[in-house]
Design a protein around this motif. Structure first.
Motif, short mmCIF file in Angstrom:
data_model
loop_
_atom_site.label_atom_id
_atom_site.label_comp_id
_atom_site.label_asym_id
_atom_site.label_seq_id
_atom_site.Cartn_x
_atom_site.Cartn_y
_atom_site.Cartn_z
N GLN A 193 0.80 -1.22 0.00
CA GLN A 193 0.00 0.00 0.00
C GLN A 193 0.84 1.28 0.00
O GLN A 193 0.39 2.32 -0.48
N ASN A 194 2.05 1.22 0.50
CA ASN A 194 2.91 2.41 0.54
C ASN A 194 3.89 2.45 -0.63
O ASN A 194 4.84 3.24 -0.61
N THR A 195 3.67 1.63 -1.63
CA THR A 195 4.48 1.64 -2.84
C THR A 195 3.61 2.11 -4.01
O THR A 195 2.39 2.21 -3.88
#
Length: 405
Positions: A193-195
């Motif tokens: 999700q943070n990529t």
């Protein structure tokens, strides 16, 4: 008997983002046999603007049928021995050269199987399943691979959770039900999700693609926002069009195609371009935004493939003369990229023919149709745009671009 092609200027299908191919271990191994001068010549042929102008690439997470042997990045469920050192010998050096020529290369990564230690039964080949209690570990393994490739200078833009998730093969494979694919997709979306890596589901054939889309395009706001597919059970434009109409915002990518092996003969191989033309144009006409071939460079014997799954490739290594052959398949693919370049605005066109394939695009001054004759005889083609018509004759295996305003 003529083929009528009607330009549907009321149906715009987005932007065509171009073509590409797979840098498998077999391709990279053959590439390494060339001298630096010939390596650059091949990179220019595929990725140069005067060449085929490839914009996309596909790589394997772990081994597949076009490797010298089966291998793994880890043998332990805690991933303590994880390493991509195997890829440093062939795959990564070729990727670096491709990226040097095409810095904005869009790369799709696909695993053929999880590591043995995460599967039931514990083997990479002959199918099997990902153990239900190892989904969390597996997505961390995928994340570790993405990070390792990024550290090696290769940014992965797209990910498919599994190559051909419904095929039991004698090489690396893993079986997932629709429910298991949804579960894995959600695990991956959370893990990544943070990529900015995007997830494309399915990565298999098109025979029941409308059903597949209903099962897997379950959240248009998630990272799982599109489908990849292969051509091996047919073109299926009806299935493709159903998906495009029901899911107009889904990203559709053709991620693999090749034709079976036969000893190289220029005349015989010329006909191998026909299914390429038909498949590519049918897919684009249904809203596919990118299209990828399989192996980019194979030997005279269609390999190497440790499991002897030999096939054709657009370019063949001529090791004895430190050179390669651009086969009629390559010539056809390059010709298409020139007639229908990346950035083209896709316009739907209606036709019903097994002998002619076509795609349309919007231009500054009007419209253009790229039409190909995939038959062994002449074909008359009538292009229609509103009340305007234009008639041309295509010679056998010919492809051309027709302007109409």
């Amino acid at each position: 008997m003529s083929t009528e092609i009607t330009i549907r200027k009321d149906i715009e299908l987005g932007t065509w983002q171009g073509m590409g191919g797979a840098i498998t271990e077999a391709t990279a191994y053959n590439f390494a046999k060339l001298s630096p001068k010939k390596q650059q010549k091949l990179i220019d042929a595929y990725y140069g603007k005067d060449g085929a102008d490839y914009r996309w690439c596909r790589v394997s997470i772990g081994s597949n049928d076009f490797c010298l042997k089966s291998f793994e990045y880890t043998k332990h469920t805690n991933l303590r021995d994880f390493s991509i050192a195997h890829d440093q010998q062939w795959v990564l050096p070729m990727l670096h050269q491709a990226l040097k020529k095409q810095p904005n290369l869009q790369i799709i990564a696909s695993p053929w199987s999880p590591p043995k230690c995460l599967k039931i039964p514990p083997m990479q080949r002959h199918g099997g399943v990902l153990a239900p209690w190892h989904y969390g570990t597996y997505v961390k393994y995928i994340h570790a691979w993405l990070d390792a490739y990024a550290d090696a200078g290769v940014k992965i833009r797209y990910l498919t959770p599994q190559n051909e998730p419904r095929a039991i093969q004698i090489w690396e494979s893993c079986i997932y039900s629709y429910r298991a694919q949804r579960r894995l997709g959600k695990y991956l979306a959370t893990e990544l999700q943070n990529t900015d890596v995007k997830i494309l589901m399915w990565d298999h054939n098109k025979k029941q693609l409308a059903k597949v889309a209903d099962q897997l395009l379950y959240d248009s706001n998630a990272k799982n926002f599109g489908l990849c597919f292969h051509w091996y059970d047919g073109t299926h434009p009806d299935q493709m069009w159903q998906v495009r109409q029901k899911y107009p915002d889904a990203m559709l990518v053709s991620s693999e195609m090749c034709v079976g092996f036969s000893p190289y003969d220029e005349k015989d191989w010329a006909t191998a371009a026909n299914p390429y033309y038909y498949e590519i144009m049918s897919d684009i006409n249904c809203g596919t935004c990118a299209w990828l071939d399989w192996n980019m460079l194979l030997s005279w014997h269609g390999g190497p493939s440790y499991c002897k799954n030999f096939v054709k490739s657009p370019v063949i290594l001529n090791e004895a003369e430190d050179d390669f052959i651009l086969t009629p398949i390559f010539v056809a693919l390059k010709k298409f990229t020139k007639l229908y370049p990346a950035g083209s605005q896709i316009i739907r066109c209606d036709y019903d023919s097994k002998d002619v394939a076509a795609v349309a695009r919007k231009t500054i001054t009007g419209y253009e149709v790229v039409a190909a004759n995939v038959s062994d005889g002449q074909q008359e083609v009538v292009i229609k745009l509103g009340n305007k018509t234009k008639t041309i004759t295509l010679q056998k295996h010919d492809i051309t671009c027709i302007n109409i305003r």
